[in-house]
Each structure stands twice: as structure tokens, then as C-alpha cells.
Scaffold this active site. Structure first.
Site, PDB file in Angstrom:
ATOM      1  N   ASN A   9      34.468  28.795  40.388  1.00  0.00           N
ATOM      2  CA  ASN A   9      34.561  28.200  39.063  1.00  0.00           C
ATOM      3  C   ASN A   9      36.017  27.818  38.840  1.00  0.00           C
ATOM      4  O   ASN A   9      36.856  28.690  38.632  1.00  0.00           O
ATOM      5  CB  ASN A   9      34.083  29.230  38.020  1.00  0.00           C
ATOM      6  N   LYS A  11      37.311  26.111  36.418  1.00  0.00           N
ATOM      7  CA  LYS A  11      37.703  26.092  35.004  1.00  0.00           C
ATOM      8  C   LYS A  11      38.527  24.832  34.705  1.00  0.00           C
ATOM      9  O   LYS A  11      38.265  23.780  35.281  1.00  0.00           O
ATOM     10  CB  LYS A  11      38.431  27.392  34.650  1.00  0.00           C
ATOM     11  N   HIS A  94      29.124  30.999  30.398  1.00  0.00           N
ATOM     12  CA  HIS A  94      30.344  31.687  30.838  1.00  0.00           C
ATOM     13  C   HIS A  94      31.011  32.360  29.632  1.00  0.00           C
ATOM     14  O   HIS A  94      31.010  31.813  28.529  1.00  0.00           O
ATOM     15  CB  HIS A  94      31.303  30.692  31.508  1.00  0.00           C
ATOM     16  N   GLU A  96      33.920  32.556  28.707  1.00  0.00           N
ATOM     17  CA  GLU A  96      34.935  31.746  28.012  1.00  0.00           C
ATOM     18  C   GLU A  96      34.266  30.756  27.065  1.00  0.00           C
ATOM     19  O   GLU A  96      34.815  30.423  26.011  1.00  0.00           O
ATOM     20  CB  GLU A  96      35.828  31.042  29.051  1.00  0.00           C
ATOM     21  N   GLU A 166      29.183  39.098  34.855  1.00  0.00           N
ATOM     22  CA  GLU A 166      30.642  39.044  34.802  1.00  0.00           C
ATOM     23  C   GLU A 166      31.137  39.892  33.642  1.00  0.00           C
ATOM     24  O   GLU A 166      31.190  39.421  32.493  1.00  0.00           O
ATOM     25  CB  GLU A 166      31.103  37.601  34.600  1.00  0.00           C
ATOM     26  N   GLY A 172      39.672  37.370  35.179  1.00  0.00           N
ATOM     27  CA  GLY A 172      41.052  36.882  35.111  1.00  0.00           C
ATOM     28  C   GLY A 172      42.064  37.963  34.792  1.00  0.00           C
ATOM     29  O   GLY A 172      43.216  37.669  34.472  1.00  0.00           O
ATOM     30  N   SER A 212      37.527  38.869  38.981  1.00  0.00           N
ATOM     31  CA  SER A 212      38.638  39.254  39.870  1.00  0.00           C
ATOM     32  C   SER A 212      38.197  39.595  41.289  1.00  0.00           C
ATOM     33  O   SER A 212      38.743  40.510  41.903  1.00  0.00           O
ATOM     34  CB  SER A 212      39.446  40.399  39.245  1.00  0.00           C
TER      35      SER A 212
HETATM   36  P1  PGA Z   1      38.200  35.454  37.989  1.00  0.00           P
HETATM   37  O1  PGA Z   1      37.148  34.594  37.141  1.00  0.00           O
HETATM   38  O2  PGA Z   1      37.685  35.518  39.404  1.00  0.00           O
HETATM   39  O3  PGA Z   1      39.501  34.677  37.879  1.00  0.00           O
HETATM   40  O4  PGA Z   1      38.279  36.792  37.356  1.00  0.00           O
HETATM   41  C1  PGA Z   1      35.761  34.766  37.349  1.00  0.00           C
HETATM   42  C2  PGA Z   1      35.020  33.849  36.424  1.00  0.00           C
HETATM   43  O5  PGA Z   1      35.458  33.619  35.294  1.00  0.00           O
HETATM   44  O6  PGA Z   1      33.954  33.323  36.797  1.00  0.00           O
END
Ligand code: PGA
Length: 249
Positions: A9, A11, A94, A96, A166, A172, A212
Site C-alpha cells: 500500500n 498511500k 483502511h 487512515e 491491521e 507506521g 510495520s
Molecule cells: P506500515 O503500513 O507497514 O507502514 O505499518 C501498513 C498499512 O497501513 O497498510
């Protein structure tokens, strides 16, 4: 049999030029794998990504879409627009999108139905916040998210669903759920689906872990029996790291 999947992803990262550079590196270094490999660039770079990958097995998927067919929704993208450029898989829900763009379970349920109505595959994301885990409400929160967005669906469309657990506290942040925490939640999710539907639906759905995932922790997380792959943010932006994670599966 459920598929193994590693998805990146991206983003709101990478210009078209940077997208093409990264895709060229990924296509060149892609290991032989039984897993499906997917990347989700930003909307404006999807067409370019599809063209760049025409000779590759890497699939291009979208990060989001709107639930309406078309109309006065400034800034939004429809399922038909994605299908028209050969994108047939979309990430929905997601954290976010939920946290920064006000996407509620009710909105996500409509998006899921809209995508499935067009025969698209849906990668549905969900997961608890840190406070939920600290107060030991994480199973309940996850079950509610699934129930509100997915459990009204007919069993026959579940072959189009990919789940991505997640935990928000791990996205992140550099903090990862331990392989045991991931396995415990994935097993719970599968059991919940078996209770609502049946074991065939539960055993055939791929459940990815996200939060992560890095080259250093991917193998251990992927080795768990109910973890069918990963949704990778930060580490998918670096070709060597993403390739190492693909190798880990
Ligand atoms: P990350 O993000 O691997 O940077 O933690 C995962 C995601 O948001 O799908």
C-alpha cells in the site's frame, strides 16, 4: 484453497516517475513465488502502473473507491473507472480512511457492496486501536467491524473478499503485533466467520496481517497458520525490502 498474498500500500507516496522506477525494480527482482503480489499506487498513477506491469504478474490494485456508480462526488473515483483501466481489486476500510476521512462502518459496507456488485475483489481492512487492546476489547471491536461491513453479505461473494487485519497501533509506528498476537487474532477472525457462515467460507478466505511488517519480522509472522500474507506500507516503498518480504512468504 486460500491464496497467499503480499500487497504494498503506497498511500500518498511517489510521483509517476518514482512509481515507474520502483515498479521496474520490483518487476526485475520479483522472486518466483506462489503468492499473489499486489501494489496499490495512488489513483493518478494507476494507469501508468498498469502499463508498466503489462508483462509482469504483479497486480495493480486501488487504495479506495466511492460507493456511487457516478455523479456529483467531487474528488471521488468509481468502480467503473477502476475496471476501465483494468483494476479489479480495491482496498476498502483502511484505518487512515476511517480516521482521517470519516469513513464509518456504514459507509464501508456500502463501498463493499458497490465493489462486489461490479465483481471486483475487495481487500477489507480493519483492526483495533491501542486503547481497545489495553482494555482487552480488541476481539469485540474487530468482530463488530466485520459484522457491520461484511456479515450481511451472501456466502457466495466471499471468494471475492480478502481480509487485512491491521491493528491501528502497529501501522507506521514501527511497532508490530507479535506473531502470536497476529495468529491469535487471525484464528479468532476465522472462527467468527465459521460461526456466521461455515468452515468452508472461513478456510477459503485469505487473512493478511498489516502493521510495520519488515524484512526482519516477515518470516516469523507469515509462518503462523492463519496468517496468509501481509499488507505492507512503508517497507513496500523500497524495492529490496518489499522483495525480501515477498521472499519471506
Ligand atoms: P506500515 O503500513 O507497514 O507502514 O505499518 C501498513 C498499512 O497501513 O497498510
Amino acid at each position: 484453497m486460500r491464496s497467499k498474498i503480499v500487497a504494498g500500500n503506497w498511500k500518498m507516496n511517489k510521483t509517476l516517475e518514482a512509481t515507474e522506477t520502483l515498479l521496474a525494480a520490483l518487476a526485475a527482482k520479483l522472486p518466483d513465488t506462489h503468492a499473489e503480489v499486489m501494489v496499490a499506487p495512488t489513483f493518478v498513477n494507476l494507469t501508468g502502473a498498469v502499463q508498466s506491469l503489462h508483462a509482469s504478474t504483479i497486480q495493480v490494485i486501488a487504495q479506495n473507491m466511492h460507493f456511487a456508480e457516478s455523479g456529483a462526488y467531487t474528488g471521488e473515483i468509481s468502480a467503473d473507472m477502476l475496471l476501465n483501466i483494468d483494476i479489479d481489486t480495491v482496498i476498502i476500510g483502511h484505518s487512515e480512511r476511517r480516521a482521517y476521512f470519516g469513513e464509518t462502518d456504514a459507509i464501508l459496507a456500502k463501498k463493499v457492496v458497490a465493489a462486489l456488485d461490479k465483481n471486483m475483489r475487495v481487500m477489507f481492512c480493519f483492526g483495533e486501536e491501542l486503547d481497545d487492546r489495553k482494555s482487552e476489547n480488541h476481539f469485540k471491536v474487530v468482530e463488530t467491524q466485520l459484522r457491520n461491513a461484511l456479515f450481511d453479505l451472501d456466502a457466495s461473494v466471499w471468494n471475492k473478499i480478502i481480509l487485512a487485519y491491521e491493528p491501528v497501533w502497529a501501522i507506521g509506528t514501527g511497532e508490530t503485533a507479535s506473531p502470536e498476537q497476529a495468529q491469535e487474532m487471525h484464528a479468532f477472525i476465522r472462527k467468527t466467520i465459521a460461526d456466521v457462515y461455515d468452515t468452508s467460507v472461513a478456510n477459503n478466505v485469505s487473512i493478511l496481517y498489516g502493521g510495520s511488517v519488515k524484512p526482519g519480522n516477515a518470516s516469523e509472522i507469515f509462518s503462523k497458520p492463519d496468517v496468509d500474507g501481509g499488507l505492507i506500507g512503508g517497507a513496500s516503498l523500497v524495492a529490496d525490502d518489499f522483495v525480501a518480504i515477498i521472499k519471506a512468504i
